[in-house]
Write a protein that holds these residues in place. Structure first.
Motif, short mmCIF file in Angstrom:
data_model
loop_
_atom_site.label_atom_id
_atom_site.label_comp_id
_atom_site.label_asym_id
_atom_site.label_seq_id
_atom_site.Cartn_x
_atom_site.Cartn_y
_atom_site.Cartn_z
N SER A 69 38.69 119.42 39.92
CA SER A 69 37.86 120.59 39.66
C SER A 69 36.93 120.23 38.52
CB SER A 69 38.73 121.80 39.28
OG SER A 69 39.57 122.17 40.34
N PHE A 70 35.64 120.30 38.77
CA PHE A 70 34.63 119.88 37.80
C PHE A 70 33.75 121.08 37.47
CE2 PHE A 70 30.42 117.92 36.89
CZ PHE A 70 30.78 117.22 35.76
N SER A 71 33.79 121.50 36.19
CA SER A 71 33.10 122.74 35.80
C SER A 71 32.20 122.52 34.59
CB SER A 71 34.12 123.84 35.50
OG SER A 71 34.96 124.09 36.61
N PRO A 72 30.92 122.21 34.80
CA PRO A 72 29.97 122.12 33.68
C PRO A 72 29.42 123.51 33.35
CG PRO A 72 28.90 121.42 35.70
CD PRO A 72 30.32 121.75 36.06
N LYS A 73 29.08 123.69 32.07
CA LYS A 73 28.63 125.00 31.60
C LYS A 73 27.60 124.82 30.49
CE LYS A 73 30.66 129.24 29.57
NZ LYS A 73 31.96 129.84 29.13
N TYR A 74 26.61 125.70 30.48
CA TYR A 74 25.58 125.66 29.45
C TYR A 74 25.30 127.08 28.97
CZ TYR A 74 20.94 125.19 27.30
OH TYR A 74 19.87 125.23 26.44
N TYR A 184 26.99 122.99 25.28
CA TYR A 184 27.39 122.42 26.57
C TYR A 184 28.91 122.32 26.63
CZ TYR A 184 22.55 120.82 27.15
OH TYR A 184 21.18 120.76 27.28
N GLU A 185 29.45 122.60 27.80
CA GLU A 185 30.89 122.47 28.00
C GLU A 185 31.15 121.82 29.35
OE1 GLU A 185 32.98 126.21 27.50
OE2 GLU A 185 31.39 126.95 26.17
N VAL A 186 32.26 121.15 29.46
CA VAL A 186 32.69 120.65 30.76
C VAL A 186 34.21 120.64 30.80
CG1 VAL A 186 32.72 118.20 30.12
CG2 VAL A 186 32.38 118.85 32.50
N SER A 187 34.74 121.08 31.92
CA SER A 187 36.18 121.07 32.15
C SER A 187 36.46 120.24 33.40
CB SER A 187 36.71 122.50 32.33
OG SER A 187 38.07 122.48 32.70
N ILE A 188 37.40 119.30 33.29
CA ILE A 188 37.81 118.47 34.42
C ILE A 188 39.30 118.65 34.61
CG2 ILE A 188 37.97 116.13 35.34
CD1 ILE A 188 35.60 115.40 33.50
N ILE A 225 37.06 117.44 21.87
CA ILE A 225 37.83 117.16 23.07
C ILE A 225 39.19 117.86 22.99
CG2 ILE A 225 38.97 115.38 24.46
CD1 ILE A 225 36.05 115.16 24.69
N THR A 226 39.59 118.47 24.09
CA THR A 226 40.95 119.00 24.20
C THR A 226 41.55 118.50 25.50
OG1 THR A 226 40.38 121.01 22.97
CG2 THR A 226 42.38 121.07 24.29
N SER A 227 42.66 117.76 25.39
CA SER A 227 43.38 117.27 26.58
C SER A 227 44.69 118.03 26.70
CB SER A 227 43.67 115.77 26.46
OG SER A 227 42.50 115.01 26.58
N THR A 228 44.95 118.56 27.88
CA THR A 228 46.22 119.18 28.20
C THR A 228 46.73 118.57 29.50
OG1 THR A 228 45.08 121.00 29.34
CG2 THR A 228 45.65 121.34 27.02
N LEU A 229 47.85 119.04 29.97
CA LEU A 229 48.44 118.47 31.17
C LEU A 229 47.49 118.65 32.36
CD1 LEU A 229 51.09 117.08 32.05
CD2 LEU A 229 51.91 119.33 32.76
N HIS A 230 47.02 117.53 32.92
CA HIS A 230 46.13 117.50 34.09
C HIS A 230 44.76 118.10 33.84
CE1 HIS A 230 49.60 116.21 36.34
NE2 HIS A 230 50.24 117.31 36.04
N GLY A 234 35.64 119.36 27.16
CA GLY A 234 34.75 118.88 26.12
C GLY A 234 33.67 119.89 25.81
N VAL A 235 33.27 119.98 24.55
CA VAL A 235 32.20 120.90 24.14
C VAL A 235 31.34 120.22 23.08
CG1 VAL A 235 33.74 122.00 22.47
CG2 VAL A 235 31.67 123.18 23.20
N SER A 236 30.02 120.38 23.19
CA SER A 236 29.09 119.76 22.25
C SER A 236 27.74 120.45 22.36
CB SER A 236 28.94 118.27 22.55
OG SER A 236 27.98 117.68 21.70
#
Length: 256
Positions: A69-74, A184-188, A225-230, A234-236
């Motif tokens: 699941s790839f979720s970019p955000k602006y 900018y944000e992105v969630s993978i 960066i925030t990494s959690t299970l699976h 990222g935000v910048s």
């Protein structure tokens, strides 16, 4: 100490291969005991050399074709008094110019502040799109653009570039309000049975108990960066930092 370990592993690997080649040319055949002895050296090099570790895991993920699941955000605050109807009309023009087709299967209805689209690109990949507008001060509005894709690991870079192209076309006529910053944000997110995505730092499991939850948060320059299970998030304020994360994150398996 690390350099010494790498040197000894390389020396062992080179010596073993030289011996094998000499045995072959001398007509003595291959000594499989010597051949198997290269395995520990390869394991050491994999563990100690970052470049090998990264490239190998990225290669595995590339050919596995696992869905993510790839979720970019602006989001930003614009100096504008535009309405949701104006944004809706202009965004449809942008989609048309880029040969996107709208699909009539939205799960949520548009409101006076929210727009929802389901679109399909020329190569057949669908995306759920959300645009949110919120009035701020006089002649200022907050605008959020978010895409949600279900794609393979290998398509993430392409979809980020696609998202950036749409964002540039969509918001070229808006200027960021004075004193405001863009974000900018992105969630993978990977499936619960597949890989765990990491960037720069990883979590390794020690002991017999399985880890069901963890939260690894850190900064790499202007990138948080925030990494959690699976999942990795990222935000910048800098799109290049997000692009770098997308290009360089490592999907690891069986680490927990």
């Amino acid at each position: 100490m690390k350099k010494t370990i790498i040197f000894l592993a390389l020396a062992s690997l080179i010596w073993t291969f030289v011996t094998l080649i000499n045995d072959i040319f001398d007509g003595g055949g291959v000594n499989f005991v010597e051949f198997v002895s290269v395995i520990p050296a390869i394991v050491v090099l994999y563990s100690e050399i970052d470049w090998i570790y990264i490239k190998w895991n990225k290669l595995r993920a590339y050919f596995s074709a696992n869905t993510i699941s790839f979720s970019p955000k602006y989001q930003f605050v614009a100096e504008s008094n535009t309405t949701i109807l104006d944004v809706n009309s202009y965004f449809k023009e942008v989609l048309s110019k880029l040969n996107y087709k709208s699909i009539d299967k939205k799960s949520r209805k548009n409101t006076h502040q929210d727009l929802f689209f389901v679109v399909r690109s020329e190569n057949g990949i669908e995306a759920n799109i959300e645009i949110k507008i919120s009035p701020k001060d006089y002649d200022k509005i907050g605008i959020i653009l978010k895409f949600d894709y279900q794609i393979s690991y290998r398509d993430a870079k392409e979809k980020w570039e696609e998202f950036e192209k749409i964002r540039n076309m969509m918001f070229a006529k808006y200027s960021i309000a004075e004193g405001e910053k863009q974000r900018y944000e992105v969630s993978i997110q990977t499936s619960k049975t597949a890989f765990n995505p990491f960037y720069r730092l990883t979590v390794r499991h020690l002991g017999g108990d399985k880890i069901d939850k963890f939260n690894l948060t850190f900064r790499d320059g202007d990138l948080k960066i925030t990494s959690t299970l699976h999942q990795i998030y990222g935000v910048s304020e800098n799109p290049e930092s997000i692009k770098k994360m997308i290009n360089e994150y490592i999907p690891l398996s069986k680490i927990l």
